[in-house]
Design a protein around this motif. Structure first.
Motif, PDB file in Angstrom:
ATOM      1  N   PRO A  92       5.899   1.046  -5.732  1.00 58.14           N
ATOM      2  CA  PRO A  92       7.170   0.313  -5.859  1.00 58.14           C
ATOM      3  C   PRO A  92       7.511   0.133  -7.331  1.00 58.14           C
ATOM      4  O   PRO A  92       6.627  -0.115  -8.145  1.00 58.14           O
ATOM      5  CB  PRO A  92       6.885  -1.022  -5.185  1.00 58.14           C
ATOM      6  CG  PRO A  92       5.664  -0.804  -4.363  1.00 58.14           C
ATOM      7  CD  PRO A  92       4.872   0.231  -5.088  1.00 58.14           C
ATOM      8  N   THR A  98       9.002  -4.208  -3.229  1.00 56.35           N
ATOM      9  CA  THR A  98       8.010  -4.018  -2.177  1.00 56.35           C
ATOM     10  C   THR A  98       8.490  -4.564  -0.833  1.00 56.35           C
ATOM     11  O   THR A  98       8.354  -3.899   0.196  1.00 56.35           O
ATOM     12  CB  THR A  98       6.688  -4.676  -2.580  1.00 56.35           C
ATOM     13  OG1 THR A  98       6.400  -4.283  -3.923  1.00 56.35           O
ATOM     14  CG2 THR A  98       5.563  -4.251  -1.675  1.00 56.35           C
ATOM     15  N   THR A 114       0.935   0.697  -0.364  1.00 54.21           N
ATOM     16  CA  THR A 114       1.643   0.471  -1.632  1.00 54.21           C
ATOM     17  C   THR A 114       0.610   0.288  -2.730  1.00 54.21           C
ATOM     18  O   THR A 114      -0.534  -0.067  -2.467  1.00 54.21           O
ATOM     19  CB  THR A 114       2.524  -0.786  -1.556  1.00 54.21           C
ATOM     20  OG1 THR A 114       1.725  -1.868  -1.110  1.00 54.21           O
ATOM     21  CG2 THR A 114       3.677  -0.576  -0.593  1.00 54.21           C
ATOM     22  N   LYS A 118       3.415  -5.873  -6.074  1.00 53.33           N
ATOM     23  CA  LYS A 118       3.841  -6.606  -4.882  1.00 53.33           C
ATOM     24  C   LYS A 118       3.848  -8.074  -5.228  1.00 53.33           C
ATOM     25  O   LYS A 118       3.028  -8.520  -6.045  1.00 53.33           O
ATOM     26  CB  LYS A 118       2.933  -6.301  -3.699  1.00 53.33           C
ATOM     27  CG  LYS A 118       1.813  -7.287  -3.470  1.00 53.33           C
ATOM     28  CD  LYS A 118       1.075  -7.013  -2.193  1.00 53.33           C
ATOM     29  CE  LYS A 118      -0.207  -7.875  -2.135  1.00 53.33           C
ATOM     30  NZ  LYS A 118       0.078  -9.319  -2.247  1.00 53.33           N
ATOM     31  N   HIS A 133      -2.656  -2.565   0.230  1.00 58.46           N
ATOM     32  CA  HIS A 133      -2.055  -2.581  -1.094  1.00 58.46           C
ATOM     33  C   HIS A 133      -3.175  -2.439  -2.112  1.00 58.46           C
ATOM     34  O   HIS A 133      -4.145  -3.173  -2.089  1.00 58.46           O
ATOM     35  CB  HIS A 133      -1.286  -3.880  -1.336  1.00 58.46           C
ATOM     36  CG  HIS A 133      -0.665  -3.934  -2.700  1.00 58.46           C
ATOM     37  ND1 HIS A 133       0.520  -3.331  -3.003  1.00 58.46           N
ATOM     38  CD2 HIS A 133      -1.085  -4.519  -3.848  1.00 58.46           C
ATOM     39  CE1 HIS A 133       0.812  -3.528  -4.287  1.00 58.46           C
ATOM     40  NE2 HIS A 133      -0.151  -4.260  -4.825  1.00 58.46           N
TER      41      HIS A 133
END
Ligand SMILES: Nc1ncnc2c1ncn2[C@@H]1O[C@H](COP(=O)(O)OP(=O)(O)OP(=O)(O)O)[C@@H](O)[C@H]1O
Ligand SMILES: Nc1ncnc2c1ncn2[C@@H]1O[C@H](COP(=O)(O)OP(=O)(O)OP(=O)(O)O)[C@@H](O)[C@H]1O
Ligand SMILES: [Mg+2]
Ligand SMILES: [Mg+2]
Lengths: 343, 324, 505, 333
Positions: A92, A98, A114, A118, A133
């Motif tokens: 992102p 995110t 991801t 975040k 993540h």
């Protein structure tokens, strides 16, 4: 007009999450980074390709030029296509990007990993298809290189700091790490800090200006990434002070590693782009094909810090050639590099 | 000193004139056809829905800025203003709730008006005023947000923009199109159209005809600001957060949308409808090319080539005396 | 007689919807000044542009010294010895006079793309010497006076002498419309000098000028040649008749229609008005009165006019309309106070070229076409059509772009702009007949009389002294930004131009 | 677009050739701003820092030199970022580098500059043949340039090892880096072109009254293309200079230079409408912008605010510069 949530009608995802697993050949792998024009992100996509090849697939490469809106646009377009067995490994652009990606993936039932950015209160554990993540502990790396820097200047003297893009978590965490390091090393004084936006060119000009501003008081330069550290090195060279000022950075891009090897740079911290590009797809692929059950993923692995290493002259040779190791991406190994849960 | 026009006026017949009005649409359809030819999956209802939803903030931004361009100026601050507005909205939503939306739009309109006033009163070219405005607004956004993303936890008051009408028409796109229609209608049924085009074509003549040139200019900057604010609301409803650089990258696409629509960047000739088509073309280029699998480097090359060709098609040469 | 310098046979040029040239024949002899007369839109400019390669004719031949030629560009025409001074001045304002003079044919002044400033200055000086001008060749063109610029244009045109071995043909399209009478005199002296070694084609709407300077006049009407007149002993009336195809009115200025001014409270009253270029102006204009302000360039009369319309800042003074003090800080305020202004620079200040006749006509008085805040298309159509008819404006439709009309018709639309509201009290007319043919002028004069009859006060900056004398009830003479004197100018007791010139200088 | 034309009327304020009052504005502003910073910060006024400012201005000066010609014509050029990126990659792959065995030295630099020239031609052709306004044509060319650069980049940063190119940024002559001298040479060349060549004078004339040139039989199209090509060459050289500074070919080599160069040119007194200004004006503008950026860092303005303060001062400087030219019915776009 009938107003509806986009979940059923338009998200339309009939998929997947946990229902039935996909054939390996059905899996669609998407890797998305900012651009292909810097070494770190280029190596990320290369890593993704290595993994995709290892399972006989092809990675769809997306780049969005560091443009948040464009990233969202691409994600929603991808999610508007066939989302059955879709696996996305996404970087992102910023923290704020995110949430919508996660929401979109959730509704479409696409598997998502991801990395880096975040918001703290958004957790993969609360979602079905947001598998994990991954990030590096910026505070830790900022502190590690801060410490290395203060050792290099003998625990005493002035340093300047080059910050990244101010509104990113990475920039903030790393700087927080530097502050922690400074607290530990009272002899080291932060003379000045300026934003150089993770850019080599901006770092060059800013460093030159700061060098004239603070003159010989500058004993070390702390840069929030290697690109800026390399820019600072050029500035030192142009100011005729190369070798006299210690420089540290983060990311272990090849140029920085070789600079460390040569002794031009004091230290950097490895964040392994090639691995990052493969691992996100690998986790998604393993879940999509049923080799890994979401429920089985340990809570600590849904959002974790990946292992990172301080690269100094002593160990630089090991990091000189980053290469993806397909073994890292086997379903049993995907969480091998977990250094700890995200705090 | 006046000079005779040496450029022999293009001898377009009326029918050709009407034809050029459809050029933006033709460009849009051609582009869709091309993308579909490359990747047949591209032409699905869901894919079009997503494209429309994506285009909504760009449509709104471009629509507002179109009026500034019609008046002969340019507004380079729209994207920075939209970013600032996302931050303000995200900060105010928890306390103000629903009224935060109009409040942000009003503030954005006021900021636009201030820039317009600076342009008109200080006689500085709009390019410079809004270029300065861009950096000032970015700085404010950075400071106000603490250089970070502002999360919106309760987005219930703006989430309606992220719904779908009848399941396929994104509310945001519908609202954007409505806004374009509204602007077009207001222009058409009031003297504003005359004032705006007169200002854009021949400002000195407009002023000497007693047209409220200064007010019109401040007005269009104000509207452009308001549109930036409204685009920010759409972005927040989609991103669940505000950020100090969130919309920054929409500046060049918005300007491209205006020009690709065939509005003359010298002022006078053009319309918000053209910008709507232009925004869709630009969106398709931005998302379509990578989605159908064009590699990143070639994507940029194609993007550059296609917008230039699109402008060559849509701009009605006979309406614009000199092309600079 | 020797072979003509230039001959045109059966030249035809179509524009969409218009036949600009419809088989024109024209002969230009060597060492003669040929006048070209015709109404606005008769095709004069088109014909002349064809002669310098800017317009490609659809049919017909052009012969230069008896030889058929095809002229595809200005350069080719110049190589044949034909050069033109365009209707509007055409110099690059931010270049030096010297560069303008050599522009397009720099010759030795530019070698392989590199400027030789010395050579250029010398070249330019030679040209300027030919016409006896004393300006500095390296002065920026926009720092020169109108008259000097005209000299530069002529000097530029004379460059063609060097480019062809033959005596040049020099074309002057309405060179006098922006000049003052003194400057015109200088220009005429130059034209007479040119005749010694060149042929000249001269266009002007001022027929007396044409008769004055030309040896022969060719008349165009509707794109056709309708005859020619030797100027010796000719009178303007005769020319005029040929131009329009019928007898013009003798009463050019419609003096019969003039209404006597009743001296009640003045409509406009200014006291002690000062600005950057004018000082301490006092002026009263009664309702129905036409006051002309005359003066040379730099007398400040244009600025007074603009100041009255709020387009030029003032430093002191008071302006009253019908006894009420008005604030004229913007053009908008002036409009609201019932003042209308027709600027001299029609193309860039008077009209919005690409906009329709209807929109141009209603630009100032929006309320006239609106119901409430909304435009009422029917109302506008009715209103505009009414005025198009009333002023007999020749336009295909009300939606035609005004830029496509002829100058006279454009001017009528610009005038109509102030009339559609029905609330006009004071009209400021800055050279309202510049570039108009006699017919169109006459129409404008009639219109002015008509308005005066309805009580509109008028301030007129006339195109010529004759016009000022013919139209005005009273004439103000300005010199150096001050009112020098005031001359009564009642019907029957008009002063002569000479009387005015005496007080002007 | 974006223009401040004056209504064409009879000349009201005759201005003779040579410097006039309105040309004095930007140099005065430069001096004032310099003095203010000098008073606020002792480091700022140190000889080292002044040298640093001048050195830092080198690339921007070269780019602005190019853009000035385009602005003088009344066009605009946003292609600098893309062209510089492409030329940076080109030069770094042609001189000695870590990606391939090329070692073309000066020839490589020349090719990179010519590539910039070719991109400029492309913009000019799009403007002249396709009738696309320069704003859009150059934006498109910029995207194409970035694409080409990305293609050449191919994932691995090319680092230059060419000693000559590296030395440009490091070696000094009379206290200033070679790059600075290159910039000075560019300004000189630019000035000569502007003053003594047909290309330069016509660029100026096109900004003044393009139609008149046509009426005089001048074919302006080749000159327009020529001006864009010239500008492109300057950007190409700019890309080479950035490469020399950074020691590597970056796709982002030209990031931000497009708008900075326009700002510098305008601050220096070149009008966006064309027909006024020039290379020397732009040089002043570049120094002004660099003094500002440097000064704000030196006096310790928060990084958050720097951009904003800079924007404010630029607007204020332009506003102050136009005060003597203000008139009622003036057209400013
Ligand atoms: N470029 C053009 N396009 C279309 N029609 C034109 C063009 N130029 C001229 N015309 C038409 O040709 C006719 C003749 O125009 P021309 O300019 O020759 O008139 P003129 O005799 O010079 O008038 P004036 O006295 O106003 O200068 C006009 O009625 C006009 O409608
Ligand atoms: N684009 C056009 N289309 C049609 N006709 C045109 C066009 N441009 C000019 N004309 C015609 O050409 C003629 C002469 O044009 P020009 O520009 O010389 O007129 P002008 O100087 O405004 O007015 P005047 O007729 O008083 O000289 C006008 O009659 C006008 O109708
Ligand atoms: Mg004519
Ligand atoms: Mg005419």
């Amino acid at each position: 007009a009938v107003l509806t949530g986009c979940s059923e009608e338009s998200g339309g995802g009939t998929a997947a999450a946990g229902s039935e697993s996909c054939e390996s050949s059905e899996v669609r792998l998407v890797g998305q980074v900012r651009n292909e024009s810097n070494p770190y992100e280029a190596s990320w996509l290369a890593g993704g390709d290595v993994f995709a090849q290892s399972v006989g697939l092809k990675q769809e490469r997306l780049t969005y030029d560091g443009d948040s809106t464009k990233q969202q646009e691409q994600i929603s377009q991808i999610l508007a296509g066939n989302t059955k067995c879709l696996v996305m490994n996404v970087l992102p652009n910023g923290d704020s990007d995110t949430a919508p990606i996660v929401k979109g993936a959730d509704q479409a039932g696409a598997y998502l990993v991801t990395q880096w950015n975040k918001p703290a209160d958004l957790k993969p554990a609360d979602h079905k298809t947001w598998l994990s993540h991954i990030t590096y502990n910026g505070i830790e790396s900022g502190q590690q290189i801060g410490d290395a820097l203060s050792t290099a200047i003998g625990g005493n003297g002035g340093i300047i700091a080059l910050q990244g893009v101010l509104d990113t978590a990475a920039a903030k965490d790393r700087f927080a790490g530097l502050e922690a390091s400074l607290a530990k090393n009272p002899g080291v004084k932060l003379l000045d800090q300026q934003a150089a936006n993770f850019s080599r060119a901006e770092a060059l000009t800013v460093t030159k200006t700061l060098l004239t501003k603070h003159g010989d008081n500058v004993k070390g330069i702390w840069a929030a990434n290697d690109d800026m550290a390399l820019g600072a090195l050029e500035a030192l060279q142009q100011a005729g002070r190369s070798g006299k000022v210690a420089v540290v950075g983060i990311d272990a891009v090849p140029d920085a590693v070789s600079a460390v090897q040569k002794g031009d740079m004091t230290a950097t911290v490895s964040s392994d782009g090639t691995w990052q590009g493969g691992i996100g797809l690998a986790i998604g692929y393993c879940v999509a094909t049923g080799k890994l059950k979401v429920a089985d993923i340990a809570a600590g692995n849904r959002a974790f810090f990946a292992r990172q290493f301080l690269v100094t002259k002593d160990n630089a040779a090991e990091f000189a050639q980053p290469k993806a190791n397909p073994a890292d991406f086997e379903c049993g190994n995907v969480f091998n590099r977990v250094a700890g849960p995200l705090t | 000193m006046s000079t005779p026009a040496a450029t022999r006026p293009a001898t377009v017949s009326l029918r050709a004139g009407r034809f050029t009005g459809f050029m933006p649409l033709i460009a849009l359809v051609t582009l869709m056809a091309a993308l579909t030819a490359v990747d047949p999956d591209f032409l699905t209802q869901r894919s079009l829905t997503a494209a429309l939803r994506t285009a909504a903030p760009l449509i709104v931004l471009a629509a507002g800025a179109t009026l500034v361009v019609l008046c002969g100026g340019i507004d380079l601050s729209i994207a920075a203003l939209a970013s600032l507005s996302t931050v303000l909205l995200a900060l105010w939503l928890p306390d103000l709730g629903g009224p935060a939306t109009p409040a942000v739009i009003l503030i954005a309109a006021a900021i636009g008006a201030v820039q317009g006033a600076a342009h008109v009163l200080l006689r500085i070219p709009s390019f410079i005023v809004t270029l300065g405005g861009m950096s000032i607004l970015s700085a404010i956004a950075l400071v106000v947000s603490g250089a970070g993303t502002v999360r919106v936890v309760d987005d219930s008051t703006v989430s309606w923009l992220d719904l779908y009408i009848g399941g396929f028409l994104p509310t945001s796109a519908a609202v954007a199109i409505l806004l374009v229609a509204l602007i077009a209608l207001v222009l058409k049924v009031t003297p504003l159209q005359s004032w705006v085009s007169a200002t854009g074509y021949t400002e000195s003549a407009a002023r000497l005809a007693g047209t409220p040139v200064d007010l019109v200019k401040i007005g269009v900057f104000c509207l452009s600001g308001a549109c930036a604010g409204f685009a920010a609301v759409m972005l927040v409803s989609r991103q669940f957060s505000g950020g100090p650089t969130m919309a920054d990258n929409l500046l060049l696409p918005a300007v491209a949308a205006i020009v690709v629509g065939g509005t003359a960047i010298t002022g006078g000739h053009g319309s918000v409808w053209r910008s709507l088509a232009g925004a869709l073309v630009v969106t398709l280029l931005r998302v379509g090319l990578p989605i159908v699998g064009v590699p990143s480097a070639y994507e940029q090359i194609l993007y550059g080539a296609i917008i230039v060709v699109a402008v060559a098609l849509t701009l009605d040469g006979s309406k614009v005396s000199t092309i600079k | 007689m020797s072979v003509p310098a230039l001959e045109v046979r059966g030249l035809v040029k179509h524009y969409p919807g218009v036949k600009a040239l419809d088989g024109v024949d024209l002969v230009v002899h060597q060492h003669e000044v040929l006048g070209l007369a015709g109404e606005n839109g008769a095709g004069k400019s088109t014909l002349l542009k064809a002669l310098v390669g800017l317009v490609t004719p659809d049919a017909g031949e052009i012969y230069v010294r008896g030889e058929a030629v095809r002229l595809r560009s200005v350069v080719e025409a110049a190589n044949h010895g034909i050069g033109m001074v365009f209707q509007e001045q055409s110099l690059v304002p931010n270049l030096t006079a010297a560069e303008n003079i050599v522009l397009g044919s720099e010759g030795p002044a530019v070698r392989r793309g590199i400027y030789r400033w010395d050579a250029m200055r010398r070249l330019a000086q030679e040209q300027l010497d030919k016409i006896g001008s004393h300006i500095d060749p390296l002065a920026r063109t926009d720092s020169l006076s109108f008259a000097d610029r005209q000299m530069v244009e002529i000097a530029k045109v004379l460059r063609i002498e060097e480019r062809s071995q033959h005596p040049p043909v020099i074309i002057l399209d309405e060179p006098t419309s922006v000049l003052e009478s003194k400057e015109i005199e200088t220009l005429f002296a130059q034209i007479r000098r040119l005749r010694e070694f060149a042929s000249v084609v001269f266009v002007s709407h001022r027929l007396d000028e044409v008769l004055d300077v030309c040896d022969r006049v060719a008349v165009l009407r509707g794109g056709q040649s309708v005859g020619e007149v030797a100027t010796a002993g000719a009178v303007p009336g005769e020319l005029h008749r040929m131009m329009i195809g019928s007898t013009g009115s003798d009463d050019h200025y419609h003096e019969n229609a003039a209404v006597p001014v009743t001296a009640e409270q003045p409509r406009l009253s200014i006291r002690g008005l000062s600005g950057s270029t004018f000082h301490d102006i006092d002026l009263d204009v009664a309702s129905g009165e036409i006051v002309a302000i005359v003066g040379v360039h730099g007398s400040g009369r244009e600025d007074v006019c603009r100041a009255l319309f709020g387009a030029e800042p003032t430093t002191a003074g008071e302006i009253r309309m019908d006894g009420r003090k008005v604030d004229l800080s913007s053009t908008r305020a002036a409009c609201a106070a019932g003042i209308g202004y027709v600027p001299a620079e029609r193309k860039i200040e008077g009209m919005v070229g690409p906009m329709s006749v209807a929109d141009n006509m209603t630009l100032s008085k929006q309320q006239a076409r609106c119901t409430g805040p909304f435009v009422a298309p029917r109302k506008q159509a009715g209103l505009v059509d009414g005025w198009i008819k009333r002023l007999s404006i020749r336009t295909p439709t009300r939606d035609t772009a005004i830029g496509r009309l002829s100058g006279g018709n454009q001017q009528k639309v610009v005038l109509a702009r102030w009339l559609v509201g029905g609330d006009i009290r004071l009209l400021l007319l800055d050279h309202p007949t510049r570039g108009l043919d006699i017919g169109a002028r006459s129409e404008v004069y009639r219109l002015m009389r008509e308005l005066a009859g309805t009580g509109v006060a008028t301030v007129l900056l006339a195109d010529s002294l004759e016009e000022a004398i013919g139209m005005a009830d009273r004439i103000l003479v300005m010199t150096d930004g001050r009112v020098a004197t005031e001359v009564a100018c009642p019907n029957g007791g008009k002063p002569s131009p000479l009387d005015l010139v005496k007080v002007m200088v | 677009m974006t223009v401040a034309t004056e209504v064409a009327v009879a000349p009201r304020r005759p201005s003779r050739r040579g410097a006039s009052l309105r040309d004095a504005g930007p140099p005065l502003a430069l001096i004032v701003i310099f003095l203010i910073f000098a008073a606020l910060s002792p480091q700022f006024r140190s000889a080292d820092n002044v040298r640093n400012i001048v050195d830092a201005a080198a690339v921007l000066a070269v780019v602005t030199c190019g853009i000035t010609f385009v602005l003088m014509m009344g066009s605009i050029d946003l292609s600098a970022a893309g062209v510089m990126g492409a030329s940076a990659l080109t030069v770094s792959l042609l001189v000695a580098n870590n990606r391939n065995d090329n070692d073309f030295g000066l020839l490589g630099i020349l090719i990179a500059v010519l590539l910039g020239c070719a991109f400029g031609c492309l913009s000019g052709l799009a403007l002249v043949l396709l009738k696309v306004p320069s704003f859009m044509a150059t934006l498109g060319v910029s995207a194409i340039g970035l694409g080409v650069a990305t293609l050449m980049f191919a994932g691995v940063q090319p680092n230059i090892t060419d000693t000559m190119l590296e030395s440009w940024a490091i070696e000094r002559l009379l206290g200033f880096s070679y790059l600075t001298w290159i910039a000075v040479a560019c300004i000189l060349i630019g000035w000569l072109v502007q003053r003594y060549t047909r290309l330069g004078r016509y660029a100026y004339a096109i900004g003044g009254a393009e139609e008149v040139l046509t009426l005089s039989g001048v074919r302006v199209k080749p000159y327009k293309i020529g001006v864009f090509a010239l500008a492109g060459a300057f950007y190409g050289l700019g890309g080479v200079m950035v490469t020399s500074q950074l020691g590597a070919g970056l796709v982002q080599a030209g990031d931000g230079y497009d708008f900075s160069a326009i700002t510098a040119a305008v601050v220096g007194g070149t009008l966006l409408t064309g027909g006024r200004g020039g290379v020397l004006h732009s040089a002043v503008g570049v120094l002004l912008v660099m003094v500002l950026t440097n000064g704000l860092v030196q006096v310790g303005v928060s990084p958050y605010w720097q951009g904003g303060v800079e924007g404010l001062i630029v607007v204020a400087a332009v506003a102050a510069a136009v005060i003597p030219q203000r008139r009622r019915n003036q057209v400013v776009k």
